[in-house]
Enzyme design. Structure first.
Site, short mmCIF file in Angstrom:
data_model
loop_
_atom_site.label_atom_id
_atom_site.label_comp_id
_atom_site.label_asym_id
_atom_site.label_seq_id
_atom_site.Cartn_x
_atom_site.Cartn_y
_atom_site.Cartn_z
N GLU A 211 17.74 19.73 1.41
CA GLU A 211 16.66 19.59 1.74
C GLU A 211 15.70 19.66 0.83
O GLU A 211 15.80 21.34 0.25
CB GLU A 211 16.44 19.48 3.04
CG GLU A 211 15.36 19.24 3.81
CD GLU A 211 14.30 19.90 4.38
OE1 GLU A 211 14.31 21.13 4.56
OE2 GLU A 211 13.42 19.39 5.90
N ASP B 136 11.30 20.46 0.82
CA ASP B 136 10.15 20.18 1.43
C ASP B 136 9.14 19.81 -0.14
O ASP B 136 9.57 20.77 -1.37
CB ASP B 136 9.90 20.85 2.07
CG ASP B 136 10.56 20.85 3.26
OD1 ASP B 136 10.59 20.06 4.44
OD2 ASP B 136 11.05 22.34 4.06
N GLU C 295 11.42 15.52 1.61
CA GLU C 295 10.01 15.53 2.86
C GLU C 295 9.35 15.54 1.95
O GLU C 295 8.60 16.50 1.22
CB GLU C 295 10.34 16.39 3.49
CG GLU C 295 9.33 16.63 4.60
CD GLU C 295 9.40 17.04 5.90
OE1 GLU C 295 10.26 18.12 5.78
OE2 GLU C 295 8.27 16.91 6.56
N HIS D 117 19.44 22.53 5.43
CA HIS D 117 18.05 22.67 5.93
C HIS D 117 17.06 24.17 4.59
O HIS D 117 17.18 25.40 5.00
CB HIS D 117 17.88 22.90 7.34
CG HIS D 117 16.26 23.19 7.31
ND1 HIS D 117 15.58 24.96 7.92
CD2 HIS D 117 15.52 21.98 7.88
CE1 HIS D 117 14.11 24.24 8.58
NE2 HIS D 117 14.29 23.49 8.65
N HIS E 111 7.91 25.09 1.70
CA HIS E 111 7.56 24.29 3.45
C HIS E 111 6.18 24.27 3.96
O HIS E 111 6.19 23.11 4.17
CB HIS E 111 8.62 25.34 4.14
CG HIS E 111 8.52 24.60 5.57
ND1 HIS E 111 7.45 24.94 6.40
CD2 HIS E 111 9.05 23.78 5.87
CE1 HIS E 111 7.65 24.11 7.29
NE2 HIS E 111 8.87 23.94 7.11
CA CA Z 1 11.41 20.37 6.03
#
Ligand code: CA
Length: 329
Positions: free
Chosen positions: A63, A65, A169, A36, A78
């Site tokens: 991950e 973002d 994401e 994460h 993020h």
């Molecule tokens: Ca995320």
């Protein structure tokens, strides 16, 4: 004769370029660890060093973002603003909007590269959000683009022989739309250019926005593995989600609902219902330094992965989750 030679050459080249056995399929029945924001428990989130560290810790996916810059470069960060993880207030003091915030989308990529990245802090108090993590503004860290991160991961895949996946994401597509930008179109094009096209290409694409994820499947005809991130109101819509997505990403407290009167953890039927619809469940966010009602991180992982039977964890501490799962398997 020439034709045969050409055919032979085409066949030969397509043979030597064949990729190794796609890991995506194999991992479908294995619990996966998603780093994460990288190994964000140890290094400032979403920095390349945090990603390299997570890679080495054995995470299955890293991950990203994604928020667009003014010149349409997808930045791995993020928040849609900058002041919680950078020194933007110091470097560009005049560039805040009326709400007092500094938006990624108001800066070009080369301006964003001038900023220093820090462990996350509260801009009001200048205090670290997680006080026991990496010190604020120590060493030197920079923002980077999605392409730079993919090149890091694909480069490491080449040099180590592993096949670690990406897990991007799409952040706040509605905000991007209001700013006149189509973030999904830009991100999908880059993923495609780097070889992430189908469910076998070890990329999982996630988004909170239901309309946008549907659009990615139905309008853009994306064949990627799609995960619908969930807030509470989406819980009743699993059947609909199963028509366009391959998995869900709920908050783990949507699954583990405290203890009953005998002290046993109460598990909701969300995972069971998702599995009936063939949806994978990757829950967020597992933090060893934010245990809520759990005694230990291992207890939290045990209840989520093996009692609630989720398929993967988004965690700031990928090493701990990898070790835990390896001990169980
Ligand atoms: Ca995320």
């Amino acid at each position: 004769m020439y034709r045969f030679l050409l055919l032979f050459l085409v066949l030969y080249v397509s043979c030597i370029e064949q990729k190794p056995e796609p890991i995506m399929e194999i991992q479908k029945n294995k619990k996966v660890v998603i780093a994460h924001r990288g190994a964000s428990g140890y290094l400032p989130e979403h920095t390349l060093p945090a990603k390299a560290m997570a890679y080495d810790m054995g995470a299955d996916y890293l991950e990203q973002d994604i928020v667009l810059s003014k010149d349409n470069v997808p930045i791995v960060i993020h928040d849609i603003h900058l002041e919680t993880v950078t020194d933007v207030v110091k470097i560009f003091p005049d560039r805040k909007r009326k709400d007092g915030k500094f938006y990624v989308i108001d800066f070009t990529f080369s301006e964003l590269k001038q900023l220093n990245v820090s462990e996350r802090f509260n801009p009001e108090t200048a205090k670290a959000v997680f006080p026991n993590r990496f010190p604020l503004f120590a060493s030197t860290f920079k923002l980077h683009s999605l392409q730079e991160e993919i090149e890091l991961i694909q480069g490491l895949n080449k040099s180590t022989g592993k096949n670690i996946g990406i897990y991007p994401e799409i952040k706040d597509p509605e905000f991007h739309q209001k700013e006149g930008k189509d973030i999904s179109e830009i991100v999908l094009k880059i993923l495609n250019d780097y070889g992430y096209k189908t469910k076998k290409d070890n990329c999982i694409l996630q988004c909170f926005d239901v309309k946008e994820l549907k659009r990615i499947r139905n309008e853009f005809k994306s064949e990627l593995f799609l995960v619908q991130l969930m807030e509470f109101e989406e819980e009743e819509k699993l059947e609909e989600i199963a028509t366009y997505a391959d998995g869900i990403g709920p908050w783990y407290q949507q699954i583990i609902k405290g203890k009953d009167e005998n002290g046993k953890w109460k598990i909701s039927d969300l995972v069971e219902n998702a599995h009936k619809l063939n949806l994978k469940v990757h829950a967020y966010t597992f933090r060893a330094d934010q245990l809520e009602d759990f005694e230990t991180f291992e207890e939290l992982l045990q209840v989520a992965l093996y009692e609630a039977n989720i398929d993967g964890v988004f965690t700031d501490f990928p090493d701990k989750a990898v070790n835990f799962i390896n001990k169980k398997d």
